[in-house]
Scaffold this active site. Structure first.
Site, PDB file in Angstrom:
ATOM      1  N   HIS A 120       4.217  27.004  49.824  1.00 40.90           N
ATOM      2  CA  HIS A 120       3.492  25.998  50.607  1.00 40.90           C
ATOM      3  C   HIS A 120       2.005  26.375  50.653  1.00 40.90           C
ATOM      4  O   HIS A 120       1.638  27.449  51.134  1.00 40.90           O
ATOM      5  CB  HIS A 120       4.072  25.904  52.021  1.00 40.90           C
TER       6      HIS A 120
ATOM      7  N   ASP B  73      -1.832  25.358  51.798  1.00 38.99           N
ATOM      8  CA  ASP B  73      -2.570  24.561  52.776  1.00 38.99           C
ATOM      9  C   ASP B  73      -4.044  24.424  52.411  1.00 38.99           C
ATOM     10  O   ASP B  73      -4.798  25.393  52.455  1.00 38.99           O
ATOM     11  CB  ASP B  73      -2.470  25.220  54.154  1.00 38.99           C
TER      12      ASP B  73
ATOM     13  N   MET C 222      -7.608  22.904  53.393  1.00 38.65           N
ATOM     14  CA  MET C 222      -8.346  22.385  54.563  1.00 38.65           C
ATOM     15  C   MET C 222      -9.822  22.234  54.229  1.00 38.65           C
ATOM     16  O   MET C 222     -10.391  23.079  53.542  1.00 38.65           O
ATOM     17  CB  MET C 222      -8.194  23.353  55.740  1.00 38.65           C
TER      18      MET C 222
ATOM     19  N   HIS D 275      -0.213  20.934  50.645  1.00 38.97           N
ATOM     20  CA  HIS D 275      -0.432  20.173  51.885  1.00 38.97           C
ATOM     21  C   HIS D 275      -1.939  19.961  52.061  1.00 38.97           C
ATOM     22  O   HIS D 275      -2.659  20.893  52.406  1.00 38.97           O
ATOM     23  CB  HIS D 275       0.174  20.985  53.045  1.00 38.97           C
TER      24      HIS D 275
ATOM     25  N   MET E 293       4.107  17.570  61.432  1.00 42.19           N
ATOM     26  CA  MET E 293       3.378  18.735  61.955  1.00 42.19           C
ATOM     27  C   MET E 293       3.940  19.080  63.332  1.00 42.19           C
ATOM     28  O   MET E 293       3.970  18.234  64.227  1.00 42.19           O
ATOM     29  CB  MET E 293       1.882  18.437  62.104  1.00 42.19           C
TER      30      MET E 293
ATOM     31  N   GLY F 133       0.016  30.492  63.150  1.00 41.81           N
ATOM     32  CA  GLY F 133       0.298  31.275  64.350  1.00 41.81           C
ATOM     33  C   GLY F 133       0.268  30.528  65.669  1.00 41.81           C
ATOM     34  O   GLY F 133       0.115  31.133  66.724  1.00 41.81           O
TER      35      GLY F 133
ATOM     36  N   GLY G  48       4.698  24.450  61.171  1.00 42.77           N
ATOM     37  CA  GLY G  48       3.964  25.004  62.299  1.00 42.77           C
ATOM     38  C   GLY G  48       4.859  25.590  63.375  1.00 42.77           C
ATOM     39  O   GLY G  48       5.754  24.924  63.890  1.00 42.77           O
TER      40      GLY G  48
HETATM   41  C1  DX5 Z   1      -1.269  24.617  59.669  1.00 37.85           C
HETATM   42  C2  DX5 Z   1      -0.611  24.686  58.322  1.00 37.85           C
HETATM   43  C3  DX5 Z   1       0.643  25.474  58.296  1.00 37.85           C
HETATM   44  C4  DX5 Z   1       0.498  26.911  58.754  1.00 37.85           C
HETATM   45  C5  DX5 Z   1       1.751  27.237  59.501  1.00 37.85           C
HETATM   46  O1  DX5 Z   1      -2.175  23.583  59.744  1.00 37.85           O
HETATM   47  O2  DX5 Z   1      -0.311  23.402  57.830  1.00 37.85           O
HETATM   48  O3  DX5 Z   1       1.279  25.409  57.025  1.00 37.85           O
HETATM   49  O4  DX5 Z   1       0.319  27.830  57.728  1.00 37.85           O
HETATM   50  O5  DX5 Z   1       1.624  28.519  60.014  1.00 37.85           O
HETATM   51  P1  DX5 Z   1       2.654  29.125  61.053  1.00 37.85           P
HETATM   52  O6  DX5 Z   1       4.007  29.089  60.412  1.00 37.85           O
HETATM   53  O7  DX5 Z   1       2.133  30.503  61.276  1.00 37.85           O
HETATM   54  O8  DX5 Z   1       2.611  28.263  62.292  1.00 37.85           O
HETATM   55 ZN    ZN Z   2       0.981  23.238  55.946  1.00 36.30          ZN
END
Ligand code: DX5
Ligand code: ZN
Length: 217
Positions: free
Chosen positions: A32, A34, A36, A65, A136, A144, A175
């Site tokens: 996965h 991420d 941003m 994502h 989400m 975290g 999340g």
């Molecule tokens: C947050 C991301 C998640 C994040 C989840 O915006 O989309 O993929 O890495 O992290 P944890 O599992 O630590 O909540």
């Molecule tokens: Zn994610």
């Protein structure tokens, strides 16, 4: 058994190769990743260049994502980088149907992500067109954080919508997933569990992944 997708947001970027190797050797199903942009979410991570490197280390599914505005500008770049599954946020897409078609026309699976405040019903008209809904379970932007309990209701509602139409659309939850809440999340109807901190900050990440698989059997 749930599909387990460790989130590289919590990986060690100074030694990504080791983390890729660890996930490859583990029971994890997907990577996965991420992305941003500092606009849709208050954080900036990485883009296609890093994903291209990660892609070379694995044959597992690369689940990308996108937490970025105007995702249509970069869909082709993520295809070239090797994304198998590309997920855009409903909140970023004025022409969501067009975004979905664009992703699929390039041969990728299409996912749509929903922020905690966005109802699953907002996907009613496109549910038949997509491969996955990402719910989400925290506000996007950081790893975290704590799992938002109302997510379980959203999962149940979406599961009902999907089953009613006889679709195979996957439900991914992202999340705050832990060894303690994973079972309840899958019981509510989730197919894919994303886990960042729970995996990468644990003493034995491979074993944690194995436990996540076992718990959700
Ligand atoms: C947050 C991301 C998640 C994040 C989840 O915006 O989309 O993929 O890495 O992290 P944890 O599992 O630590 O909540
Ligand atoms: Zn994610």
């Amino acid at each position: 058994m749930a599909i387990v997708a460790p989130s590289f947001l919590s990986a060690n970027f100074l030694n990504l190769e080791a983390d890729c190797k660890m996930i490859n050797e583990s029971e994890a199903d997907w990577f996965h990743l991420d992305v941003m942009d500092g606009r849709f979410v208050p954080n900036i991570t990485f883009g296609p260049m890093i994903i291209e490197f990660i892609r070379k280390t694995t044959t597992k599914v690369c689940d990308v994502h996108l937490m970025i505005v105007e995702p249509e500008k970069y869909v082709e770049d993520f295809k070239k980088a090797g994304a198998d599954m590309l997920t855009v946020h409903e909140e970023c897409c004025v022409h969501l149907h067009r975004n979905i078609q664009q992703i699929k026309s390039l041969g990728m699976q299409a996912g749509v992500a929903l922020n905690p405040h966005t109802p699953v019903e907002s996907l009613k008209e496109v549910l038949d067109d997509i491969d996955m809904v990402l719910i989400m379970s925290v506000n996007p932007g950081f790893g975290g954080q704590k799992f938002i309990p109302n997510t379980l209701n959203k999962i149940r509602t979406l599961r009902h919508m999907i089953n009613e139409r006889g679709l195979s659309t996957k439900i991914e939850i992202d999340g705050g997933i832990t060894l303690e809440n994973a079972h309840a999340i899958v019981k509510a109807g989730a197919d894919v569990l994303v886990a960042g901190n729970t995996v990468f900050k644990s003493k034995d990440p491979k074993d944690t992944i194995a436990q996540l698989k076992k718990i959700t059997r």
